[in-house]
Design a protein around this motif. Structure first.
Motif: not given
Length: 673
Positions: A190-218
């Motif tokens: 939800t978070l990456i979709r929300r902030v992507s639409l809010d800042l660029t007006g475009l939805p994130p790609t599936p690759e961008e979503v998966e990269a963020f979900v798996r990124d455990r860096r603080p």
């Protein structure tokens, strides 16, 4: 009494004696002290009283001297409390002696205020608030929005672990005051979709979503935010908001609504300004007065097309001066509403009925905008000749080829004349785009400015000189009394409204509603801020960033947006609980993230992006995506042909769609575009 005793039956006489005995006993018994009267809660003038007076009393007893009844003015304490032949309107501390209170509580409808035919009526709660206010001394206060903001201290909260940022402290303090808790953080999808639409007006790609979900860096989320802020599509998304304020369109409006296919360079300037994070104060100055800067650049001249978005009327028989004046009025009203959130245009025919703006002051600001060259001409002069990037490149190439051919011919080489003439012909055929811009009249041609009686351009009243409204701060020292001086006045630290209005607009784009719900009205008729301390904290942070802030420099738009989207408040889930629904059904306390629908351009952009058809090309002339035949019609004498674009231009983002004022693109109009 004796007669009653003689006529009364025996049981009544006995009952009367018993009552009398009890009464005597009570009278002889020691009295208990009455319980102390509970102190009345203090009344806040701006929060409790001004909305009542502004809505019900100021139309007849406010700033507008011409509309004022009985010579009574209630928007100023010294006027409301002064001695009058009929008695003081307000006697501080004594409601029953105050004529205002006597009239609003009169039993006779003919004497009661507001009058029955006025369309206004006070509720019992309103009357009680006014009674308590007068009883407490009738204190007045300057309208909150007209006082320059100061950085407030952070409130204390109990759930400190939830606070990521000062924004959260202000929000949480209100929630705890209401006995509520914030919603948990949204999941990463939800978070990456929300902030992507809010800042660029475009939805994130599936690759961008998966990269963020798996990124455990603080700092995984912050990395996403920084990537989106750096995207070239950031400017396209935020330019959409600004172009609406700039009343941008690809036609001139009115009558036949003739096409204006030469204004798109201004649209591209706005996109580029957001992408390069042009500070908001400079963004302001260049649009209002870029032509008045020392040695203005081509880009700064392009920026002045902000005020060439006014409509023109070139229909036969119209008066050019009438429509020139209409354009100036539009520039005055738009400037003051976009930057200061004031309904300034209300003062063009009479003094403002609610805010401290006289009709004379309106025309003093009008005088500032009254000195430009444009005057409702079909060719929209003055214009700036601009080449498209590909035209500029081709022009440079042709000039180089012409120079080389001329050198060879001069050296005696034969058979090159035809080639030379062909290149010169092609060079002559490259026509620049004539962009309408602002340009000041020379000093010897400056126009006199008068108050226009009832706003009529034919009926001139007293002469006025350029000035700013007296209720606000003066022009900065040394500032000229022209558009450049006004622009600097708008972004002065002393201006109480510009920063507040700006941060409120950005907040509204992210949360659906501003901290002040009436984005266009910060005057006395506007709504109060739900979180006044938060609004002021954001406004001051925008102008004067604190150490370590994401706002790296004064008026840093990207820094402000990052500050908001990094907060725990923004990252909340949108899940609605029974508690939230009962206590805060409209979510004004921000106990959850609001559910928002996409805007019209967003619907189109998302559909194209998810289908794989979206062209990510930036800038250029407006395009004509497919639509059913027969929709593009003009009242008369207007262009009626919709030249459907081909190739990738069929699938451009919504911001590039040709926008005609009278016949908008229908699929976006369906979604309130």
């Amino acid at each position: 009494m004796d007669r009653w005793l003689r006529m009364a039956p025996p049981w009544a006489l006995a009952a009367g004696l018993a009552i009398a005995s009890a009464t005597l006993a009570m009278a002889s018994a020691p009295r208990r002290p009455a319980p102390p009267r509970r102190a009345e809660a203090p009344v806040d003038f701006n929060r409790d009283v001004r909305p009542i007076l502004s809505a019900n009393c100021f139309p007849c007893h406010g700033p507008d001297a011409e509309a004022r009844q009985a010579g009574l003015r209630l928007d100023r304490r010294e006027e409301a409390t002064r001695a009058r032949p009929t008695g003081r309107a307000i006697v501080p501390g004594k409601p029953e002696q105050s004529r205002v209170y006597v009239r609003i509580t009169a039993a006779n409808p003919a004497r009661r205020m507001p009058p029955a035919g006025s369309g206004h009526a006070l509720t019992p709660r309103d009357v009680e608030v006014l009674r308590r206010w007068i009883a407490q001394g009738a204190p007045y206060a300057e309208h909150w929005a007209f006082v320059p903001p100061k950085r407030p201290p952070l409130p204390r909260v109990r759930t400190r672990g939830w606070v990521r940022h000062p924004i959260d402290a202000f929000v949480l303090a209100r929630l705890e005051q209401a006995g509520m808790r914030p919603a948990p953080e949204a999941d990463r999808y939800t978070l990456i979709r929300r902030v992507s639409l809010d800042l660029t007006g475009l939805p994130p790609t599936p690759e961008e979503v998966e990269a963020f979900v798996r990124d455990r860096r603080p700092d995984a989320y912050e990395r996403v935010v920084d990537r989106l802020l750096a995207s070239p599509h950031f400017g396209e998304r935020w330019a959409r908001m600004w172009l609406d304020l700039a009343r941008y369109a690809d036609s001139a409006g009115l009558g036949s609504d003739p096409l204006r296919p030469n204004l798109w360079p201004y649209r591209d300037w706005v996109i580029a300004a957001f992408n390069r994070n042009l500070p908001y104060d400079q963004f302001t100055i260049e649009q209002i007065a870029g032509d008045l800067l020392p040695n203005p650049t081509e880009e700064q001249l392009v920026a002045t097309a902000f005020h060439r978005n006014t409509m023109t009327n070139t229909e036969g028989g119209t008066d050019d001066e009438e429509w020139r004046v209409a354009a100036v009025k539009d520039r005055v009203a738009t400037t003051m509403q976009v930057w200061m959130g004031l309904t300034f245009g209300c003062a063009q025919c009479h003094s403002h009925k609610y805010d401290p703006i006289s009709q004379r002051e309106y025309y003093q600001v009008f005088a500032i905008f009254n000195q430009t060259e444009d005057h409702d001409q079909p060719d929209e002069r003055p214009t700036l000749p601009l080449l498209k990037p590909e035209q500029r490149a081709r022009q440079e190439q042709l000039r180089a080829e012409i120079a080389e051919l001329e050198r060879r011919i001069a050296a005696g080489e034969m058979g090159l004349t035809a080639q030379l003439e062909q290149r010169k012909k092609e060079l002559a055929e490259i026509k620049p785009v004539p962009l309408p811009i602002m340009r000041e009249l020379p000093a010897e041609k400056q126009r006199p400015t008068h108050v226009l009686v009832k706003g009529n351009f034919l009926v001139k009243g007293e002469a006025v000189a350029p000035a700013v409204p007296a209720a606000f701060h003066p022009l900065p020292p040394g500032a000229p009394r022209n558009r450049l001086g006004l622009a600097r006045w708008l972004v002065s630290r002393d201006n109480p409204l510009t920063a507040r209005v700006a941060v409120n607009r950005f907040w509204a784009q992210l949360f659906g509603t501003g901290l002040v719900e009436t984005e266009e009205d910060f005057g006395t008729q506007g709504t109060l801020p739900t979180h006044p301390e938060l609004l002021d904290w954001l406004a001051v942070e925008f102008m004067e960033p604190s150490p370590g802030s994401w706002v790296r420099r004064p008026w840093d738009v990207k820094g402000l947006l990052k500050t908001i989207v990094m907060s725990a408040t923004y990252r909340q889930s949108s899940r609605i609980t029974a508690e939230h629904l009962a206590k805060d059904p409209r979510n004004r306390l921000l106990g959850r993230y609001p559910r928002r629908r996409l805007d019209a351009e967003g619907v189109r952009d998302q559909a194209l992006a998810l289908s794989g058809l979206l062209s990510r090309k930036i800038g250029g002339p407006s395009v004509f995506p497919p639509q059913p035949e027969g929709l593009w019609r003009a009242a008369f004498n207007g262009q009626r042909t919709w030249p459907t674009s081909t190739g990738e231009d069929r699938y451009r983002r919504g911001i590039y769609t040709f926008w005609r004022r009278t016949v908008t693109y229908q699929s976006m109009e369906t979604f309130d575009g």
